[in-house]
Design a protein around this motif. Structure first.
Motif, short mmCIF file in Angstrom:
data_model
loop_
_atom_site.label_atom_id
_atom_site.label_comp_id
_atom_site.label_asym_id
_atom_site.label_seq_id
_atom_site.Cartn_x
_atom_site.Cartn_y
_atom_site.Cartn_z
N THR A 20 -30.71 56.22 -24.89
CA THR A 20 -32.10 55.85 -25.13
C THR A 20 -32.19 54.41 -25.61
O THR A 20 -31.26 53.93 -26.28
CB THR A 20 -32.74 56.81 -26.16
OG1 THR A 20 -34.12 56.53 -26.29
CG2 THR A 20 -32.10 56.71 -27.51
N PRO A 44 -36.20 57.36 -37.23
CA PRO A 44 -36.36 58.32 -36.13
C PRO A 44 -37.70 58.13 -35.44
O PRO A 44 -38.70 57.79 -36.07
CB PRO A 44 -36.31 59.68 -36.83
CG PRO A 44 -35.64 59.42 -38.12
CD PRO A 44 -35.97 58.02 -38.51
N ILE A 45 -37.74 58.32 -34.16
CA ILE A 45 -38.90 58.22 -33.29
C ILE A 45 -39.41 56.77 -33.18
O ILE A 45 -39.71 56.31 -32.09
CB ILE A 45 -40.05 59.17 -33.72
CG1 ILE A 45 -39.57 60.61 -33.83
CG2 ILE A 45 -41.23 59.05 -32.75
CD1 ILE A 45 -39.03 61.21 -32.57
N ILE A 46 -39.51 56.04 -34.26
CA ILE A 46 -40.02 54.67 -34.22
C ILE A 46 -39.00 53.74 -33.55
O ILE A 46 -39.33 53.03 -32.61
CB ILE A 46 -40.35 54.17 -35.63
CG1 ILE A 46 -41.49 54.99 -36.22
CG2 ILE A 46 -40.72 52.68 -35.61
CD1 ILE A 46 -41.74 54.75 -37.69
N ASN A 47 -37.76 53.73 -34.06
CA ASN A 47 -36.73 52.85 -33.51
C ASN A 47 -35.77 53.57 -32.58
O ASN A 47 -35.32 52.99 -31.59
CB ASN A 47 -35.91 52.21 -34.64
CG ASN A 47 -36.73 51.40 -35.59
OD1 ASN A 47 -36.80 51.71 -36.77
ND2 ASN A 47 -37.39 50.37 -35.10
N LYS A 49 -35.19 56.99 -30.36
CA LYS A 49 -35.76 58.20 -29.76
C LYS A 49 -34.68 59.28 -29.65
O LYS A 49 -33.49 58.99 -29.71
CB LYS A 49 -36.30 57.88 -28.36
CG LYS A 49 -37.24 56.70 -28.30
CD LYS A 49 -38.54 57.00 -28.96
CE LYS A 49 -39.55 55.89 -28.70
NZ LYS A 49 -40.04 55.25 -29.86
N PRO A 50 -35.06 60.54 -29.45
CA PRO A 50 -34.08 61.61 -29.26
C PRO A 50 -33.21 61.37 -28.02
O PRO A 50 -33.64 60.71 -27.07
CB PRO A 50 -34.93 62.86 -29.10
CG PRO A 50 -36.21 62.53 -29.79
CD PRO A 50 -36.43 61.06 -29.55
N ILE A 79 -32.84 66.36 -31.99
CA ILE A 79 -33.79 65.87 -32.98
C ILE A 79 -33.41 64.43 -33.29
O ILE A 79 -32.29 64.01 -33.01
CB ILE A 79 -33.78 66.73 -34.26
CG1 ILE A 79 -32.39 66.75 -34.87
CG2 ILE A 79 -34.26 68.13 -33.97
CD1 ILE A 79 -32.34 67.40 -36.23
N SER A 80 -34.32 63.68 -33.80
CA SER A 80 -34.01 62.28 -34.09
C SER A 80 -32.98 62.16 -35.19
O SER A 80 -32.91 63.01 -36.09
CB SER A 80 -35.28 61.55 -34.50
OG SER A 80 -36.14 61.47 -33.41
#
Length: 126
Positions: A20, A44-47, A49-50, A79-80
């Motif tokens: 990713t 997690p999610i911001i920088n 991704k899963p 999960i992140s």
């Protein structure tokens, strides 16, 4: 030789199945006029991704799906990763007074994978 990591470089987890890109907010690295990945760009999610599906049997979600399918399914949605900083930092390249990272930086993923940078062409060596 390690190279400077900027926005949209690809990262990979040893327990995930899909790489990713790393996302960063604009922060213009000192002297290079590029958006650099800093040691704190690890949310997690911001920088990050899963990574698709997780293969780690120590992950409680993976363990549960293995048990419920009697071993037929061995993956579950990733999960992140935990928001732990990238190590080691590169103190020679600063972005908003924080160290940036180079291609040899790594971080830990929940629950035990190792996240690293995937080499890309057009690298800026430091």
């Amino acid at each position: 030789m390690a190279f400077f990591v900027t926005a949209n470089f690809i990262s990979r987890c040893t327990m995930g199945i899909a790489p990713t890109p790393i996302a960063v907010l604009p922060n213009m690295c000192t002297g290079l006029n590029l958006d650099s990945v800093r040691i704190t760009d690890c949310m997690p999610i911001i920088n990050i991704k899963p990574y698709g599906m997780c293969n780690n049997p120590l992950n409680p979600a993976v363990a549960a799906i293995i048990a419920s399918s009697f071993g037929a399914v061995r993956q579950f949605a990733c999960i992140s990763p935990l928001p732990t900083p990238w190590v080691p930092p590169n103190p020679r390249v600063l972005s908003r007074n924080l160290p940036s990272i180079t291609s040899d930086a790594k971080k830990m993923c929940y629950p035990g994978g190792v996240i690293s940078i995937v080499p890309l062409p057009n690298k800026i060596f430091v």
